[in-house]
Design an enzyme around this catalytic site. Structure first.
Site, short mmCIF file in Angstrom:
data_model
loop_
_atom_site.label_atom_id
_atom_site.label_comp_id
_atom_site.label_asym_id
_atom_site.label_seq_id
_atom_site.Cartn_x
_atom_site.Cartn_y
_atom_site.Cartn_z
N SER A 111 0.85 -1.19 0.00
CA SER A 111 0.00 0.00 0.00
C SER A 111 0.89 1.24 0.00
O SER A 111 1.72 1.40 0.89
CB SER A 111 -0.89 -0.03 1.25
OG SER A 111 -1.65 1.16 1.34
N LYS A 115 -1.06 -1.00 -4.42
CA LYS A 115 -2.28 -0.28 -4.01
C LYS A 115 -1.89 1.18 -3.84
O LYS A 115 -1.00 1.51 -3.04
CB LYS A 115 -2.82 -0.87 -2.71
CG LYS A 115 -3.86 -0.03 -1.99
CD LYS A 115 -4.54 -0.83 -0.89
CE LYS A 115 -4.74 -0.01 0.37
NZ LYS A 115 -5.35 -0.80 1.46
N LYS A 156 -2.90 4.97 -2.86
CA LYS A 156 -3.86 5.80 -2.12
C LYS A 156 -4.23 6.99 -3.00
O LYS A 156 -3.36 7.62 -3.64
CB LYS A 156 -3.22 6.31 -0.82
CG LYS A 156 -2.97 5.20 0.19
CD LYS A 156 -4.27 4.72 0.82
CE LYS A 156 -3.98 3.79 2.00
NZ LYS A 156 -5.22 3.35 2.65
N ASP A 158 -7.08 2.99 -3.32
CA ASP A 158 -7.81 3.07 -2.05
C ASP A 158 -8.10 4.53 -1.74
O ASP A 158 -7.19 5.34 -1.58
CB ASP A 158 -6.97 2.45 -0.91
CG ASP A 158 -7.73 2.36 0.41
OD1 ASP A 158 -8.90 2.81 0.46
OD2 ASP A 158 -7.14 1.87 1.40
N GLU A 207 -10.99 0.54 -3.53
CA GLU A 207 -11.30 0.28 -2.12
C GLU A 207 -11.97 1.49 -1.49
O GLU A 207 -11.49 2.62 -1.64
CB GLU A 207 -9.96 -0.04 -1.41
CG GLU A 207 -10.10 -0.48 0.04
CD GLU A 207 -8.74 -0.90 0.63
OE1 GLU A 207 -7.84 -1.33 -0.15
OE2 GLU A 207 -8.57 -0.80 1.84
N ASP A 259 -13.72 -1.61 2.87
CA ASP A 259 -12.81 -1.70 4.01
C ASP A 259 -13.59 -1.16 5.22
O ASP A 259 -14.26 -1.93 5.93
CB ASP A 259 -11.53 -0.89 3.70
CG ASP A 259 -10.55 -0.76 4.86
OD1 ASP A 259 -10.84 -1.26 5.97
OD2 ASP A 259 -9.47 -0.15 4.68
N LYS A 305 -9.72 -6.92 7.88
CA LYS A 305 -8.75 -6.50 8.90
C LYS A 305 -9.25 -7.05 10.23
O LYS A 305 -10.39 -6.79 10.62
CB LYS A 305 -8.65 -4.98 8.98
CG LYS A 305 -8.03 -4.34 7.74
CD LYS A 305 -7.92 -2.83 7.90
CE LYS A 305 -7.38 -2.19 6.63
NZ LYS A 305 -7.46 -0.72 6.67
N GLY A 339 -4.12 -4.00 6.19
CA GLY A 339 -3.15 -3.69 7.23
C GLY A 339 -3.44 -2.36 7.89
O GLY A 339 -4.21 -1.55 7.38
#
Ligand code: OSB
Ligand code: MG
Length: 371
Positions: free
Chosen positions: A136, A162, A164, A189, A214, A239, A263, A291
């Site tokens: 990420s 991934k 952000k 995400d 996400e 998420d 998670k 995570g």
């Protein structure tokens, strides 16, 4: 199993580099470490909270309050437990506070596995010998540092990137990465940074062949996500919105999510995570392990749960060195060149606590002894 003592440590560890999401930038990780003592064994759990309630509503302060004043007393009220699955039942009267619950439950799962002399992965029902991992990547100031990071992580073997995103740092950034790196496995995400008014942005993202997007919409939404999913091809992966089995069931039934980021802390522990895993398997929904910038203790729990068979997509469990100068476990978590982490075969979480590092990063230590 009769637990004699629980220790809560308030930890403070600095990340190697700042991690920026749509809700803020983090450089210092403040979280709790739990130790559970019984019959000469010690079980370890991590409470993956933060010092501020930006990802969910919990903080280090609320979690230590819940643990001290409610969860540990309830736990000690039960004379003996036979299996860690009993813990989520005990905590049922307490509303939410999932990360606090998960931390105590996690320490008992580790303890239970150690008493059985079996790996945590095995007692959870995990079958994989290694897990596939991606990485990420936080929001960057410009394209150049992002290109360097992606190149470096691809070379290290990470199986998917991934990225952000937030408004103003989305389509252009992802488009540039597609142009530069071609057909790599890539996803985004948003951490809840958009609304249904941003449909045109999601339509543009639809052309970029992302594996998934996400949590694009509100942290507690399921309805708008279902509306959005009907209008875009990119699979939505929830998420923040999924805080337990009931949420997962509703989100799947509503069509709000095609994939779930699981998670352990967000859903209240390993027992609940496994229930959601089984539900998703039944419904044909792939899951992967997310995570929370964990220390090695929480990371080891993630590796154990990700060994279950429906964790079919690469997770966010990167190696220790991606986050820390020195980790709290020995050996540190290592990612092999093929983008996998070997699931430990020794008992419990399968990594030894690095006691001197744990001491070094402890700010406050409190002990609770069964009365
Ligand atoms: O949304 O998945 C998230 C980190 C902190 C809070 C929320 C998230 C994340 C990450 C990093 O994406 C995952 C990791 O590397 O631990
Ligand atoms: Mg996320």
């Amino acid at each position: 199993m009769k637990v004699e003592k629980i220790v809560i440590r308030r930890m403070k560890m600095q990340l190697k580099s700042p991690f920026q999401t749509s809700f803020g930038t983090q450089i210092m990780r403040e979280f709790l470490l739990l130790e559970a003592y019984a019959d000469g064994y010690v079980g370890y759990g991590e409470c993956v909270v933060n010092n501020a309630p930006y990802y969910n509503e919990e903080t280090v302060q609320t979690a230590s309050h819940l643990l001290k004043d409610f969860l540990i007393p309830i736990f000690f009220d039960h004379y003996e437990i036979k299996h860690p699955d009993e813990i989520s039942q005990m905590f049922l009267p307490i509303r939410r506070n999932f990360m606090a619950k998960s931390a105590l439950e996690g320490s008992i799962w580790d303890l239970y596995a150690k008493q059985q002399n079996l790996p945590l992965a095995t007692v959870l029902g995990g079958t994989k010998k290694q897990i596939e991992v991606g990485i990420s990547i936080g929001i960057q100031e410009s394209l150049d540092p992002l290109f360097h990071l992606v190149e470096d992580y691809l070379n290290q073997g990470y199986k998917r990137m991934k990225i952000k995103i937030k408004p103003g740092k989305d389509v252009e950034v992802l488009h540039a990465l597609r142009q530069k790196f071609g057909n790599i496995a890539m996803m985004a995400d948003a951490n809840s940074a958009y609304t249904l008014n941003d449909l045109s942005i999601f339509k543009e993202l639809d052309d970029l062949q992302l594996m998934m997007i996400e949590q694009p919409l509100a942290y507690n939404d399921m309805i708008d996500h279902a509306t959005l999913q009907k209008q875009i091809k990119t699979p939505i992966c929830l998420d923040e919105s999924v805080c337990g089995y009931e949420d997962a069931k509703k989100a799947i039934d509503l069509g709000s999510t095609k994939i779930i980021n699981l998670k352990i802390g967000r859903v209240g522990g390993l027992t609940e995570t496994r229930k959601i895993h089984d539900l998703c398997q039944e419904k044909g929904i792939p899951v992967w392990c997310g995570g929370m910038l964990e220390s090695g203790i929480g990371r080891a729990h993630n590796i154990a749960i990700a060994s279950l068979s429906n964790f079919t997509l690469p997770g966010d469990t990167a190696g220790s060195s991606r986050y820390w100068y020195e980790d709290l476990i020995q050996p540190e978590v290592k990612v092999d060149k093929d983008g996998t982490i070997a699931v430990p075969t020794t008992s419990g979480i399968g990594y030894l606590p690095n006691l001197s590092m744990i001491e070094k990063y402890t700010v406050i230590k409190e002990e609770f002894i069964r009365g």
